[in-house]
Scaffold this motif. Structure first.
Motif, PDB file in Angstrom:
ATOM      1  N   SER A  21       0.823  -1.216   0.000  1.00 53.21           N
ATOM      2  CA  SER A  21       0.000   0.000   0.000  1.00 53.21           C
ATOM      3  C   SER A  21       0.857   1.266   0.000  1.00 53.21           C
ATOM      4  CB  SER A  21      -0.967   0.005   1.184  1.00 53.21           C
ATOM      5  OG  SER A  21      -0.276   0.117   2.403  1.00 53.21           O
ATOM      6  N   ALA A  62      -0.826   6.277   0.402  1.00 56.62           N
ATOM      7  CA  ALA A  62      -1.613   7.289  -0.302  1.00 56.62           C
ATOM      8  C   ALA A  62      -3.057   6.824  -0.465  1.00 56.62           C
ATOM      9  CB  ALA A  62      -0.992   7.587  -1.662  1.00 56.62           C
ATOM     10  N   THR A  63      -3.249   5.547  -0.742  1.00 57.24           N
ATOM     11  CA  THR A  63      -4.592   4.969  -0.844  1.00 57.24           C
ATOM     12  C   THR A  63      -4.648   3.704   0.007  1.00 57.24           C
ATOM     13  OG1 THR A  63      -4.023   3.685  -2.806  1.00 57.24           O
ATOM     14  CG2 THR A  63      -4.973   5.865  -3.177  1.00 57.24           C
ATOM     15  N   LEU A  64      -5.789   3.496   0.624  1.00 55.15           N
ATOM     16  CA  LEU A  64      -5.926   2.385   1.567  1.00 55.15           C
ATOM     17  C   LEU A  64      -6.856   1.277   1.092  1.00 55.15           C
ATOM     18  CD1 LEU A  64      -6.134   4.535   4.802  1.00 55.15           C
ATOM     19  CD2 LEU A  64      -4.311   2.926   4.211  1.00 55.15           C
ATOM     20  N   ALA A  91     -12.537   5.929   0.887  1.00 50.80           N
ATOM     21  CA  ALA A  91     -12.203   7.153   0.145  1.00 50.80           C
ATOM     22  C   ALA A  91     -12.026   8.332   1.091  1.00 50.80           C
ATOM     23  CB  ALA A  91     -13.291   7.459  -0.886  1.00 50.80           C
ATOM     24  N   ASP A  94      -8.694   8.138   2.715  1.00 46.01           N
ATOM     25  CA  ASP A  94      -7.692   8.571   1.746  1.00 46.01           C
ATOM     26  C   ASP A  94      -7.692  10.092   1.607  1.00 46.01           C
ATOM     27  OD1 ASP A  94      -7.007   5.938   1.299  1.00 46.01           O
ATOM     28  OD2 ASP A  94      -8.050   5.792  -0.630  1.00 46.01           O
ATOM     29  N   ARG A 104      -7.017   9.108  10.345  1.00 51.52           N
ATOM     30  CA  ARG A 104      -7.601   8.046   9.522  1.00 51.52           C
ATOM     31  C   ARG A 104      -8.188   6.944  10.391  1.00 51.52           C
ATOM     32  NH1 ARG A 104      -3.348   7.000   4.540  1.00 51.52           N
ATOM     33  NH2 ARG A 104      -4.345   8.392   3.050  1.00 51.52           N
TER      34      ARG A 104
END
Length: 185
Positions: A21, A62-64, A91, A94, A104
């Protein structure tokens, strides 16, 4: 080979997901398949080590979406936090951005319907510091208070802001903006 390596150190499956990731690559099919095959070894890993990997992933990726799906498919999410859902707000997590792992986590807790006590129980199980548990609690309470009184007039907004320590304004803005987006409902 992957299963053998995962059996040697139960943290390796979680670390593989984090590396994928953070560095933006996909795991090979054999590795992806082996992620959940050594859950009994993973269960023996200290919570502090598990926490560190998850928090690094939340902080640095950066994106999960792909990481959380891998955690879920492999059974690692069930072992880490069965109370958390990946169905909502990936989203939004992110959107909060890199370098905001604790924010987060708070978004993930709120989106999964966790109240303050439930969130504290997870944070304690993961062995977060008292300072970070307090921050998550403040943010969850402030978000709940914001939702109860939305939309806010100028007086209510000032009152709400007065209930939050000024050093938490930036984090609260990130959390509130993420959770209030339409994709979260």
């Amino acid at each position: 080979l992957a299963r053998t390596r995962f059996a040697e150190d139960g943290l390796r499956p979680l670390r593989a997901i984090r590396f994928a990731s953070v560095l933006g690559f996909s795991l090979e099919a054999e590795t992806e398949e082996a992620l959940g095959q050594e859950l009994e070894v993973f269960a023996k890993v200290a919570w502090e080590r598990k926490r560190d990997e998850v928090m690094r992933m939340l902080d640095e990726a950066a994106t999960l979406g792909g990481a959380l799906e891998s955690l879920n498919r492999s059974g690692l999410l069930q072992a880490l936090a069965p109370e958390l859902s990946i169905e909502k707000c990936v989203a939004q997590m992110d959107a909060c951005g890199v370098g905001r792992g604790l924010e987060r986590l708070t978004i993930w807790l709120a989106a999964s319907g966790q109240n303050r006590e439930q969130a504290q129980a997870l944070c304690e199980r993961w062995r977060l510091s008292k300072k970070n548990i307090r921050k998550v609690s403040i943010w969850l309470d402030a978000y709940r208070d914001l939702k109860v009184t939305s939309p806010l007039d100028s007086y209510e907004l000032r009152r709400w802001l007065a209930s939050i320590p000024p050093e938490e304004y930036s984090s609260m803005a990130c959390i509130a903006a993420a959770l209030d987006s339409n994709a979260c409902h």
